[in-house]
Design an enzyme around this catalytic site. Structure first.
Site, PDB file in Angstrom:
ATOM      1  N   TYR A 107      66.814  29.251  56.501  1.00 42.46           N
ATOM      2  CA  TYR A 107      65.394  29.606  56.361  1.00 42.46           C
ATOM      3  C   TYR A 107      65.189  31.072  56.784  1.00 42.46           C
ATOM      4  O   TYR A 107      65.691  31.495  57.835  1.00 42.46           O
ATOM      5  CB  TYR A 107      64.544  28.674  57.242  1.00 42.46           C
ATOM      6  CG  TYR A 107      63.082  29.031  57.245  1.00 42.46           C
ATOM      7  CD1 TYR A 107      62.295  28.788  56.123  1.00 42.46           C
ATOM      8  CD2 TYR A 107      62.498  29.632  58.344  1.00 42.46           C
ATOM      9  CE1 TYR A 107      60.955  29.140  56.112  1.00 42.46           C
ATOM     10  CE2 TYR A 107      61.157  29.987  58.332  1.00 42.46           C
ATOM     11  CZ  TYR A 107      60.395  29.735  57.218  1.00 42.46           C
ATOM     12  OH  TYR A 107      59.074  30.099  57.213  1.00 42.46           O
ATOM     13  N   ASP A 179      68.182  21.878  61.329  1.00 38.94           N
ATOM     14  CA  ASP A 179      66.804  22.022  60.871  1.00 38.94           C
ATOM     15  C   ASP A 179      66.575  20.919  59.842  1.00 38.94           C
ATOM     16  O   ASP A 179      67.089  20.988  58.716  1.00 38.94           O
ATOM     17  CB  ASP A 179      66.609  23.419  60.262  1.00 38.94           C
ATOM     18  CG  ASP A 179      65.171  23.678  59.844  1.00 38.94           C
ATOM     19  OD1 ASP A 179      64.431  22.706  59.588  1.00 38.94           O
ATOM     20  OD2 ASP A 179      64.780  24.863  59.760  1.00 38.94           O
ATOM     21  N   LYS A 204      55.292  21.162  57.543  1.00 34.31           N
ATOM     22  CA  LYS A 204      55.705  20.733  56.206  1.00 34.31           C
ATOM     23  C   LYS A 204      55.502  19.220  56.043  1.00 34.31           C
ATOM     24  O   LYS A 204      54.385  18.754  56.140  1.00 34.31           O
ATOM     25  CB  LYS A 204      57.138  21.181  55.962  1.00 34.31           C
ATOM     26  CG  LYS A 204      57.416  22.646  56.378  1.00 34.31           C
ATOM     27  CD  LYS A 204      56.671  23.691  55.571  1.00 34.31           C
ATOM     28  CE  LYS A 204      56.731  25.072  56.207  1.00 34.31           C
ATOM     29  NZ  LYS A 204      58.065  25.604  56.428  1.00 34.31           N
TER      30      LYS A 204
END
Ligand SMILES: *Cc1c(COP(=O)(O)O)cnc(C)c1O
Length: 383
Positions: A107, A179, A204
């Protein structure tokens, strides 16, 4: 995927609604209230009832932490004001000279944190293709303290063997951090696969309604949990009670939402794979995806994210600007479908780094609208 749920007495869907969420004791409200307070009246000097100050603890936050710990199968969860606040607080466990191995498609915010913030504090890092276990073994060195895994990855949905990465980390005396934002604990539970720590952007899928920003860290080790609870209070990057309430409300429907996201994403991926205007589709649910078999083993289903390549950058932009149901925007994991072009949008800040992506790539966060309507929208946008 191993079913540990039964051991704890209740299944995932049930714990999502009940773990940490008993009716409120005074009036019996079935929802955990929003405890909108910064401080607590004490019973005597130095005698707080439970909490003394809301940076250190808040009942709404505690309920969220408890349900997330239960869903990930961890000893304890700590919540933060954002995914990045969770990650930066976690990385304060490290010291100057320590080394972190990151996936080469990590990310972008995680990469920026290491490359442009923590490197100034003496942390070293390398990026590596984690789908290649030999490359990962070579990247680990004596100073490595963290092997950071993201699977499925963003935006190419690459699949990393979490159990193997955890084993390599353990042999090196490092912790394996996963993650789990894209998969959520409904689809994948890294702690059961051997990882030490799970991090989330609660923003999210866990929140799930694009109405909050939040983060979480889940650990299976009590000692590590104590240290992180200390850091949570010491650093202070905590979420407010309203956001915790919204996240709790989102988590209750995580299982049914993820089923719908997966169903929609599979339909969309199959449609795109058969469309002559699309050069390539990245979705782990497609048998031709290189991580398909591994994903089938370590995940319950393949998730709601799909990316695909058009013939060029202009075509990618044209499609992203032509959808009507898919809103053009960053972020992911909400009930509404989103479309974006990572090159000039989410991945603009990593141009020229190992994370750079093709400008012809389009990323979809497939929402829970009816799949037929989503396919029809993409069909008209592709023209
Ligand atoms: C969004 C995201 C983050 C960062 O979370 P924020 O809540 O935006 O701070 C970290 N990892 C992944 C995979 C993400 O999608």
């Amino acid at each position: 995927m191993p079913e540990r749920d039964e051991e704890e007495g209740m299944r995932f869907e049930t714990r999502a609604i009940h773990a940490g969420q008993d009716p409120e004791p005074v009036y019996g409200a079935v929802n955990v209230p929003i405890f909108q307070t910064s401080t607590y009246a004490q019973e005597g000097v130095g005698k707080p009832k439970t909490y003394d100050y809301a940076r250190g603890g808040n009942p709404t936050r505690e309920a969220l932490q408890n349900v997330l710990a239960s869903l990930e199968g961890g000893a304890r969860a700590l919540c933060y004001a954002s995914g990045m606040a969770a990650e930066s607080t976690l990385l304060l466990l490290l010291r100057p000279g320590d080394h972190v191995v990151l996936p080469d498609d990590v990310y972008g915010g995680t990469y920026r944190l290491l490359a442009r913030v923590l490197s100034d504090w003496g942390l070293a890092f390398d990026t590596v293709d984690m789908t290649d276990p030999d490359a990962l073994r070579k990247a680990v060195r004596d100073e490595t303290r963290v092997v950071w895994v993201e699977s499925p990855s963003n935006p190419l949905l690459k699949i990393v063997d979490i159990a193997l990465a955890a084993e390599i980390a353990q042999e090196a005396g490092a912790r394996c951090v996963v993650d789990n934002t894209f998969a959520t604990p409904y689809l994948q539970r890294p702690l059961e696969l051997g990882a030490d720590v799970v991090v989330h952007s609660v923003t999210k899928y866990l929140g799930g309604h694009s109405d909050l920003v939040g983060g979480a860290v889940v650990v299976r080790d009590d000692e590590l949990a104590e240290r992180l609870a200390f850091l949570q209070n010491a650093v202070g990057a905590v979420p407010g009670p309203m956001d915790c309430y919204l996240a709790l409300r989102g988590v209750k429907t995580l299982a049914v939402r993820m089923e719908a996201h997966c169903r929609g994403a599979r339909r969309v991926a199959e449609f795109l794979a058969g469309h002559p205007g699309v050069a390539r589709v990245h979705y782990p649910g497609l048998p031709e995806h290189p991580g398909h078999d591994l994903a089938a083993r370590q995940m319950r289903d393949f998730g709601g994210m799909v990316s695909f390549e058009m013939g060029g950058a202009d075509e990618a932009i044209r499609v992203a600007e032509a959808t009507r149901l898919f809103f053009l925007g960053e972020s992911l994991g909400g009930v509404e479908s989103l479309i974006e072009v990572p090159g000039p949008m989410t991945h603009a800040s990593v141009a020229g780094s190992p994370l750079e992506v093709s400008p012809a790539l389009v990323r979809l966060s497939v929402g829970i609208e009816h799949p037929d309507d989503l396919v029809a929208d993409l069909d008209q946008a592709l023209g």
